[in-house]
Enzyme design. Structure first.
Site, mmCIF file in Angstrom:
data_model
loop_
_atom_site.group_PDB
_atom_site.id
_atom_site.type_symbol
_atom_site.label_atom_id
_atom_site.label_comp_id
_atom_site.label_asym_id
_atom_site.label_seq_id
_atom_site.Cartn_x
_atom_site.Cartn_y
_atom_site.Cartn_z
ATOM 1 N N HIS A 141 0.937 -1.016 -0.113
ATOM 2 C CA HIS A 141 -0.133 -0.037 0.107
ATOM 3 C C HIS A 141 0.944 1.201 0.194
ATOM 4 C CE1 HIS A 141 -3.024 2.829 0.588
ATOM 5 N NE2 HIS A 141 -3.933 2.021 1.016
ATOM 6 N N GLU A 176 -11.494 -2.574 -4.253
ATOM 7 C CA GLU A 176 -11.567 -1.092 -3.950
ATOM 8 C C GLU A 176 -10.963 -0.345 -5.184
ATOM 9 O OE1 GLU A 176 -9.854 -0.826 0.011
ATOM 10 O OE2 GLU A 176 -12.191 -0.726 0.658
ATOM 11 N N CYS A 231 -10.323 3.696 7.873
ATOM 12 C CA CYS A 231 -9.451 4.669 7.158
ATOM 13 C C CYS A 231 -10.055 5.952 6.852
ATOM 14 C CB CYS A 231 -8.860 3.998 5.892
ATOM 15 S SG CYS A 231 -10.384 3.312 4.700
HETATM 16 ZN ZN LIG Z 1 -11.086 5.102 3.546
#
Ligand SMILES: [Zn+2]
Length: 630
Positions: A190, A302, A393
């Site tokens: 990430h 996502e 997040c």
């Molecule tokens: Zn988020």
């Protein structure tokens, strides 16, 4: 007062320079409203969640002080770091003893949890100490480190919690020892740490942080990220960054990576990095961006989808992706001075981003679709905003951006000032002080008054958004009032010797407009949307005539759009609604949902649209941005 710099402060090569946090005073409009609810509602909620969600308790466990199991996800530490960054920027804006107290307490826990060699990650220290740096493809260890660095930079610039920076630097030095000079070529699955390392370099002058950021970017696309089952596009490891033409995979990862790429360009001058990032930006805008400025078309991973794959109902458009897009576009704006990046920031802030938070600041969207049905069964993410998430997040990310919004309003050069976002208040730079009076985005008039004139010749640049069909400017010193065309780079510029008290009145065209999608966006082909100024509108079930279902509405291309200002719509607050003549189509139900007969009867109705950012504040009913044309 000492100048406090914001989240991204390039030291070289930027065409435009950010101005200090206190050099922009926001006194009204949406930014002020968001900052007020952030201060009063969201941040207190976030601070409470740092205990309840396990973020702080996990770190106490890592320090050997707590009992019980690790809570939440492996990246739980990052929630705390984003929250710390949010209160640092908020402290710079509106100091509060409780912010300093929280930061001091959290920094002390981090100090105790940090290993002597600088490593710090509560999940790996508590749950998997033998797996440290062995599963970088999904460990988020460097991702969390990046958020720590950003929090520490914010705390240092804002003058709150001096203890955070040594913790961050020990961890950064440790990463340098392992991944830059230690021979480990690993990269985090990430992206995030790259942009954060560059900012830590900018703050401290420690060049190895910049070198590590560059190495991590150069190492992407070499197949160094181990298989996660998500494919190599997921973490942008399919191609070296200089060879990739289009954004792919997990949207937030790609967008954070782009910030890091532009940051490294800004410090090193490596043009190939800016060039590849701009190339992907152009493809993104052309074929992978929602009308709201949102990004990510797929729930699965996502992720971005294929070009023109932009379904409104299945839009992922994660709140974090909107934030990451603002970060990236801001760096591109600083690097190039081109208004198209400020245009996209405006679209994103007022729509995809603004919709993420409820009117009372206490609930948040993770995903921001452009359509919701009222009979959802399969996908809870498409339900209403929630107070918090297991994977949280988004909420603290929203808070850190809102607290630092003043940093995204204007920039300076040695001989001028550029206004990118229109908010009422005051802006100072280079010996000039400007007052901005406006009721934007509800009204298109922006009056700029020179309260203190700069010395010598000086240029004021005002962004003219691409959507403004006819723009006028009235200049007090000539009495001239004339139409202006947008300049190539998106700004109306005046260079002269200014006098105190002179004004420019910029009038942007807020005539409501019908917007049509590119034909290749099959999911909304034959549909239209309503926009006014920077605001995208939507049709919510709430507010339509009795008996009319929003999913049965059709629009006519030539229908007049009538503007109706409302001082205080229940649950929503101040708004401007748009009414239009529409038809409600009635189709028989039962049997296959296909027919060879023409559509059944339709009734003329008045349909009402509300700004997209204000949706889901009344009930959990259906909503559509795109309406089929009759
Ligand atoms: Zn988020």
């Amino acid at each position: 007062m000492e100048q406090i710099l914001g989240p991204a402060v390039p030291s070289t090569r930027a065409v435009l320079r950010p101005i200090g946090i206190h050099d922009v005073v926001i006194t009204g409009g949406p930014f002020a409203r968001w900052q007020r609810i952030n201060h009063e509602a969201s941040i207190p909620l976030g601070l409470e969640q740092m205990e309840r969600s396990g973020a702080l308790p996990n770190l106490r466990r890592a320090a050997g002080e707590g009992e019980g199991p690790f809570q939440g996800y492996r990246f739980q530490d990052s929630d705390l770091y984003k929250q710390l960054e949010a209160i640092a920027w908020e402290h710079a804006r509106a100091p509060q003893a409780r912010y300093a107290e929280f930061t001091g307490r959290a920094a002390a826990v981090l100090e105790r949890a940090q290993r002597p060699d600088g490593y710090l990650n509560s999940h790996y220290q508590v749950v998997k100490p033998d797996k440290i740096y062995t599963e970088l493809e999904y460990s988020h260890e460097m991702y969390c480190a990046g958020h720590l660095f950003q929090a520490a930079v914010a705390a240092a610039r804002a003058g709150i919690g001096a203890e955070l920076l040594p913790v961050a630097r020990r961890f950064a030095d440790h990463l340098v020892e392992v991944f830059l000079t230690g021979g480990n070529d690993g990269i985090d699955g990430h992206a995030e740490v790259e942009t954060a390392l560059v900012e830590l370099y900018r703050l401290t002058g420690e060049r190895s942080y910049l070198e590590l950021a560059g190495k991590l970017i150069d190492n992407r696309g070499k197949g160094l990220i181990a298989a996660t089952g998500m494919g190599d596009l997921y973490a942008q490891d399919h191609l070296p960054v200089r060879d990739a033409d289009t954004p792919v995979g997990h949207a937030v990862r790609q967008l954070y990576l782009e910030s890091g790429i532009v940051d490294v360009y800004l410090e090193t001058g490596d043009e190939s990095l800016l060039e590849c990032s701009v190339r992907r930006w152009e493809d993104l805008v052309e074929a992978k961006t929602y009308l709201t400025g949102g990004h990510g078309s797929r729930h699965d991973g996502e992720a971005f989808g294929e070009r023109y794959e932009l379904p409104p109902d299945r839009a992922y458009s994660e709140s974090c992706a909107a934030i990451a897009s603002v970060h990236w576009n801001w760096r591109l704006l600083l690097a190039t001075g081109h208004g198209r990046y400020a245009d996209l920031i405006e679209r994103t802030l007022h729509n995809a981003f603004a919709a993420s938070t409820s009117a009372d600041g206490l609930r948040f969207f993770y995903v921001n679709p452009l359509q919701r049905r009222d009979d959802l069964v399969e996908d809870a993410y498409l339900g209403r905003r929630r107070e918090w998430f297991a994977c949280a997040c988004c909420p603290p990310n929203i808070m850190r951006l809102v607290a630092s919004l003043g940093g995204y309003v204007a920039t300076a050069t040695d001989t001028g000032l550029q206004l990118h976002q229109y908010v009422p208040g005051a802006i100072s730079a280079g010996g000039a002080r400007l007052r901005i009076d406006t009721d934007y985005p509800w009204d298109g008039l922006i009056r700029v008054t020179v309260e203190e004139a700069p010395q010598g010749e000086w240029e004021l640049a005002l962004r003219v958004p691409a959507w403004s069909e006819s723009t006028f400017a009235a200049l007090s010193w000539t009495g001239d009032d004339h139409a202006i065309g947008a300049a190539e780079d998106g700004y109306f510029r005046i260079r002269r010797h200014w006098q105190q008290g002179e004004t420019i009145e910029l009038r942007l065209d807020l005539t409501p407009r019908i917007t049509y999608p590119h034909r290749r966006i099959d999911a909304v082909r034959g549909c239209a949307a309503v926009e006014r100024g920077p605001l995208v509108y939507c049709f919510e079930q709430s507010g339509q005539p009795e008996g009319v279902e929003v999913d049965d509405l059709t629009l006519s291309p030539g229908s007049p759009l009538r503007v109706r200002a409302v001082d205080d719509l229940e649950g929503v607050g101040r708004t401007v609604l748009i009414e239009t003549d529409a038809a409600a189509v009635e189709q028989p139900r039962g049997g296959l949902p296909y027919t060879s007969k023409p559509l059944a009867t339709s009734t003329r109705v008045t349909a009402t649209a509300i700004p997209y950012f204000q949706w889901d504040n009344r009930d959990g009913g259906a909503m559509r941005v795109w309406i089929p044309l009759a």
